[in-house]
Enzyme design. Structure first.
Site, PDB file in Angstrom:
ATOM      1  CB  THR A  66      -0.909   0.022   1.243  1.00  0.00           C
ATOM      2  OG1 THR A  66      -0.115   0.344   2.396  1.00  0.00           O
ATOM      3  CG2 THR A  66      -1.589  -1.329   1.460  1.00  0.00           C
ATOM      4  CB  CYS A  67       0.235   4.872   0.020  1.00  0.00           C
ATOM      5  SG  CYS A  67      -1.010   5.005   1.311  1.00  0.00           S
ATOM      6  CD  GLU A  98      -6.233   2.741   7.114  1.00  0.00           C
ATOM      7  OE1 GLU A  98      -7.203   2.951   6.379  1.00  0.00           O
ATOM      8  OE2 GLU A  98      -5.322   1.955   6.843  1.00  0.00           O
ATOM      9  CD  GLN A 114      -4.958  -0.283   1.655  1.00  0.00           C
ATOM     10  OE1 GLN A 114      -4.519  -0.363   2.802  1.00  0.00           O
ATOM     11  NE2 GLN A 114      -4.871   0.835   0.951  1.00  0.00           N
ATOM     12  CB  THR A 155      -9.740  20.167   1.541  1.00  0.00           C
ATOM     13  OG1 THR A 155      -8.345  19.955   1.760  1.00  0.00           O
ATOM     14  CG2 THR A 155     -10.452  20.239   2.881  1.00  0.00           C
ATOM     15  N   GLY A 157     -15.077  25.882  -3.259  1.00  0.00           N
ATOM     16  CA  GLY A 157     -13.773  25.246  -3.492  1.00  0.00           C
ATOM     17  C   GLY A 157     -13.931  23.781  -3.845  1.00  0.00           C
TER      18      GLY A 157
END
EC number: 1.2.1.70
Length: 426
Positions: free
Chosen positions: A49-50, A114, A120, A193, A189
């Site tokens: 994974t990252c 998380e 994963q 985010t 925006g």
């Protein structure tokens, strides 16, 4: 039978090292094929994974150690110049199981609790199954890890509470306006985010979301992705502020995009109906003077970080409960491993007595009727079952440690002369 895990993660190596050693799904499949076909591993799985790249390996050769696997992966990635074995962790046997259980339950994650890591791990197992590199040991290990993660999620609060700014903002809005589907929302925006905040809102059943952005095409793309197709020009969105119950701002700007006079005028048009403003910008997007307006609730990043800190503290307080679940499952997994070690002896023991039974029955095959022979077979089966019950039970006994198993196995093999049984098979 040993199982080794080695790898790099956010605790052992900086991101540039993790990037250098990571494996894509295609590379992971090639790597698994390589170490299985070469005999390095009997079983293997890659979790990449990252934040981590980890190998889970049942060695196929005696020289395959943790250090061997580290060097092999570094060489495989041609990363000798950048990556050193010191960047890796190693785990063996039950510590490998504990590590995977902690990873799957998100207690080893960069962000405690998380929710993505279990998916994963399941994907890593799927790849191993597809590549036929997941045997009996890895299959049991992974399914136990999935069970651990499920129990952790249902029995603890370690995955509860927002721990990102965008999600904390949405949770706060939901606490104030319990039914977001009834509220009209303005997102100022459409960057990363803002996009995250909009998607979290959508997950909470908010559907009336209007988007404005300096680059209109980005606003339109996000609106289309959410299925709202509602946008406002950035130059004129302030004319419509009175329409919105929730306003989220997430833009890069030196000046305030919302000022006190704008919101004062808006509140007059709304007849003081409450408004929540969630300022996710840094620097701040919203004039703090707005807090003084009646029925205007402004929360900025500092306010949201306070919520996040409380949620993280709550998650950390759940860690002892998680460890209890992991310890419980680890005992069961260790006992199952021990049964694997005694299984060949149990098979040999059963085979030896079955062979004796068959030889003795053969002597009477032509001396008795078929019905009498069947009765003799049933009787001898019951006798064998009772004779073997105690030695098999003793071999499977869960109270023994791994260190006691070899002496126990040797005792049974010597008493029943099972080495001779092996020689006859050969």
């Amino acid at each position: 039978m040993n199982i080794i895990s080695v790898g790099v993660n956010h605790k052992t190596a900086p991101i540039e090292i993790r990037e250098r050693i990571s494996l894509s799904e295609v590379q992971a499949k090639e790597f698994l094929s390589d170490i299985i076909s070469s005999g390095i591993a009997q079983e293997a799985m890659v979790l990449s994974t990252c934040n981590r790249t980890e190998l889970y390996v049942v060695p196929g050769m005696s020289e395959v150690t943790g250090h061997y696997l580290k060097e092999y992966l570094i060489s495989y990635k041609n990363a000798e110049k950048e990556v050193r074995p010191e960047h890796f962790f190693n785990r063996f046997y039950c510590n490998t199981a504990r590590h995977l259980f902690e990873v799957s339950s998100a207690t080893d994650s960069l962000v405690l609790g998380e929710g993505q890591i279990l998916g994963q791990v399941k994907n890593a197992y799927r790849i191993a199954v597809e590549e036929q590199s997941a045997g009996i040991l890895l299959t049991r290990l992974c399914h136990t890890a999935f069970s651990v993660a499920k129990k952790v999620k249902t029995r603890t609060r370690i995955m509860e509470g927002a721990v990102s700014v965008s999600y904390a903002a949405v949770e706060l809005a939901q606490k104030i306006f319990s039914n977001l589907s009834m509220k009209k929302i303005l997102l100022v925006g459409a960057g990363e985010t803002g996009e995250l905040a909009a998607k979290h809102m959508f997950q909470k059943n908010a559907r009336n979301i209007v988007i404005t952005n300096r680059t209109m095409s980005k606003a339109e793309a996000l609106a289309e992705e959410l299925g709202t197709n509602q946008v406002l020009p950035f130059e004129t969105f302030r004319d419509n502020l009175h329409e919105f119950d929730i306003i989220i701002t997430a833009v890069s700007t030196k000046d305030y995009v919302l000022k006190a006079p704008d919101m004062h005028q808006s509140m007059q048009k709304r007849r003081l109906k409450p408004v929540i403003i969630l300022d996710l910008g840094l620097p701040r997007n919203v004039d703090p003077e707005i807090r003084s307006l009646q029925n205007m609730f402004l929360k900025d990043i500092d306010d949201l970080k306070h919520i996040i800190d409380k949620n993280l503290e709550m998650r950390r307080s759940e860690l002892p409960k998680v460890q209890e679940i992991i310890d419980e499952e680890l005992v069961g997994f260790g006992q199952w491993i021990n049964t694997l070690k005694v299984r060949p002896t149990i098979v040999d023991l059963q085979s030896k007595f079955l062979e004796i039974k068959e030889k003795e029955l053969e002597r009477y095959r032509h001396k008795v009727s078929d019905e009498e022979l069947r009765r003799m077979e049933r009787l001898s089966d019951r006798i064998l079952k009772k004779i073997l019950h105690h030695p098999i039970k003793m071999l499977k006994s869960p109270v023994d440690t791994a260190d006691n198993i070899p002496s126990k196995v040797n005792l049974v093999r010597n008493i029943f002369d099972l080495e001779e049984q092996n020689q006859l098979k050969q």
